[in-house]
Design a protein around this motif. Structure first.
Motif, short mmCIF file in Angstrom:
data_model
loop_
_atom_site.label_atom_id
_atom_site.label_comp_id
_atom_site.label_asym_id
_atom_site.label_seq_id
_atom_site.Cartn_x
_atom_site.Cartn_y
_atom_site.Cartn_z
N GLU A 76 0.81 -1.22 0.00
CA GLU A 76 0.00 0.00 0.00
C GLU A 76 0.84 1.27 0.00
N GLY A 77 1.87 1.32 0.77
CA GLY A 77 2.66 2.54 0.88
C GLY A 77 2.97 2.87 2.33
N GLN A 78 3.38 4.12 2.54
CA GLN A 78 3.83 4.54 3.86
C GLN A 78 2.93 5.63 4.42
N VAL A 79 2.85 5.66 5.76
CA VAL A 79 2.15 6.73 6.47
C VAL A 79 3.05 7.23 7.59
N LYS A 80 2.90 8.51 7.89
CA LYS A 80 3.60 9.09 9.05
C LYS A 80 2.62 9.03 10.21
N LEU A 81 3.08 8.46 11.32
CA LEU A 81 2.22 8.21 12.46
C LEU A 81 2.85 8.80 13.71
N ASP A 82 2.09 9.56 14.45
CA ASP A 82 2.56 10.14 15.71
C ASP A 82 2.76 9.02 16.73
N ASP A 83 3.88 9.05 17.43
CA ASP A 83 4.18 8.02 18.44
C ASP A 83 3.11 7.93 19.52
N GLY A 84 2.35 9.00 19.72
CA GLY A 84 1.30 9.01 20.73
C GLY A 84 0.18 8.01 20.45
N HIS A 85 0.11 7.51 19.24
CA HIS A 85 -0.93 6.53 18.88
C HIS A 85 -0.51 5.09 19.13
N LEU A 86 0.73 4.89 19.55
CA LEU A 86 1.22 3.52 19.72
C LEU A 86 0.47 2.73 20.78
N THR A 87 0.00 3.40 21.84
CA THR A 87 -0.74 2.68 22.88
C THR A 87 -1.99 2.05 22.30
N GLU A 88 -2.74 2.81 21.52
CA GLU A 88 -3.96 2.30 20.89
C GLU A 88 -3.64 1.14 19.94
N LEU A 89 -2.58 1.33 19.14
CA LEU A 89 -2.20 0.29 18.17
C LEU A 89 -1.67 -0.96 18.86
N ASN A 90 -0.97 -0.79 19.98
CA ASN A 90 -0.44 -1.94 20.71
C ASN A 90 -1.55 -2.82 21.26
N LYS A 91 -2.69 -2.25 21.62
CA LYS A 91 -3.82 -3.06 22.10
C LYS A 91 -4.29 -4.00 20.99
N LEU A 92 -4.42 -3.46 19.78
CA LEU A 92 -4.81 -4.30 18.64
C LEU A 92 -3.72 -5.32 18.31
N ASP A 93 -2.47 -4.89 18.42
CA ASP A 93 -1.35 -5.79 18.15
C ASP A 93 -1.33 -6.95 19.14
N ASP A 94 -1.58 -6.67 20.40
CA ASP A 94 -1.61 -7.74 21.41
C ASP A 94 -2.73 -8.74 21.11
N GLU A 95 -3.88 -8.21 20.70
CA GLU A 95 -5.01 -9.08 20.34
C GLU A 95 -4.65 -9.94 19.12
N LEU A 96 -4.02 -9.32 18.14
CA LEU A 96 -3.61 -10.05 16.93
C LEU A 96 -2.63 -11.16 17.28
N LEU A 97 -1.67 -10.87 18.14
CA LEU A 97 -0.68 -11.86 18.57
C LEU A 97 -1.37 -13.08 19.20
N ARG A 98 -2.35 -12.83 20.08
CA ARG A 98 -3.09 -13.94 20.71
C ARG A 98 -3.83 -14.78 19.67
N GLU A 99 -4.43 -14.11 18.70
CA GLU A 99 -5.19 -14.83 17.68
C GLU A 99 -4.27 -15.65 16.77
N VAL A 100 -3.11 -15.11 16.44
CA VAL A 100 -2.16 -15.86 15.62
C VAL A 100 -1.68 -17.08 16.40
N GLU A 101 -1.34 -16.87 17.67
CA GLU A 101 -0.83 -17.99 18.48
C GLU A 101 -1.87 -19.09 18.66
N SER A 102 -3.15 -18.72 18.72
CA SER A 102 -4.20 -19.72 18.92
C SER A 102 -4.74 -20.27 17.60
N GLY A 103 -4.34 -19.66 16.47
CA GLY A 103 -4.81 -20.12 15.17
C GLY A 103 -6.24 -19.68 14.86
N ASP A 104 -6.71 -18.62 15.51
CA ASP A 104 -8.07 -18.10 15.32
C ASP A 104 -8.13 -17.29 14.03
N GLU A 105 -8.41 -17.95 12.92
CA GLU A 105 -8.41 -17.30 11.60
C GLU A 105 -9.42 -16.17 11.51
#
Length: 92
Positions: A8-37
């Motif tokens: 897709e390309g690149q975006v510039k993202l303020d570091d202040g949004h990392l907390t919000e994104l990390n919540k989704l990232d943590d959820e994604l990690l759990r789903e990948v580990e459990s195989g929840d497609e």
């Protein structure tokens, strides 16, 4: 922070949004580990949409070094599993 979404390309993202994104990232990690497609698909879409919504797109001809590379929306669970570190896709 410069974030690349593969295919897709690149975006510039303020570091202040990392907390919000990390919540989704943590959820994604759990789903990948459990195989929840279905959960993986939903959360990957939500993570990428949040990056698009919160970030500012860089011009297509811009070649900034990316601090973070995220998978494309159609990446498979196995492809994302290969990209993961212990912290998920987003460090922190």
């Amino acid at each position: 922070m410069i974030v690349r979404i593969m295919g897709e390309g690149q975006v510039k993202l303020d570091d202040g949004h990392l907390t919000e994104l990390n919540k989704l990232d943590d959820e994604l990690l759990r789903e990948v580990e459990s195989g929840d497609e279905q959960g993986f698909r939903r959360t990957l879409g939500s993570l990428l949409e949040a990056v698009r919504r919160l970030g500012t797109p860089l011009p297509d001809d811009s070649l900034e070094p990316s601090q973070l590379i995220l998978p494309s929306p159609d990446a498979s669970l196995e492809e994302v599993r290969d990209m993961l570190s212990d912290d998920g896709l987003i460090p922190g």
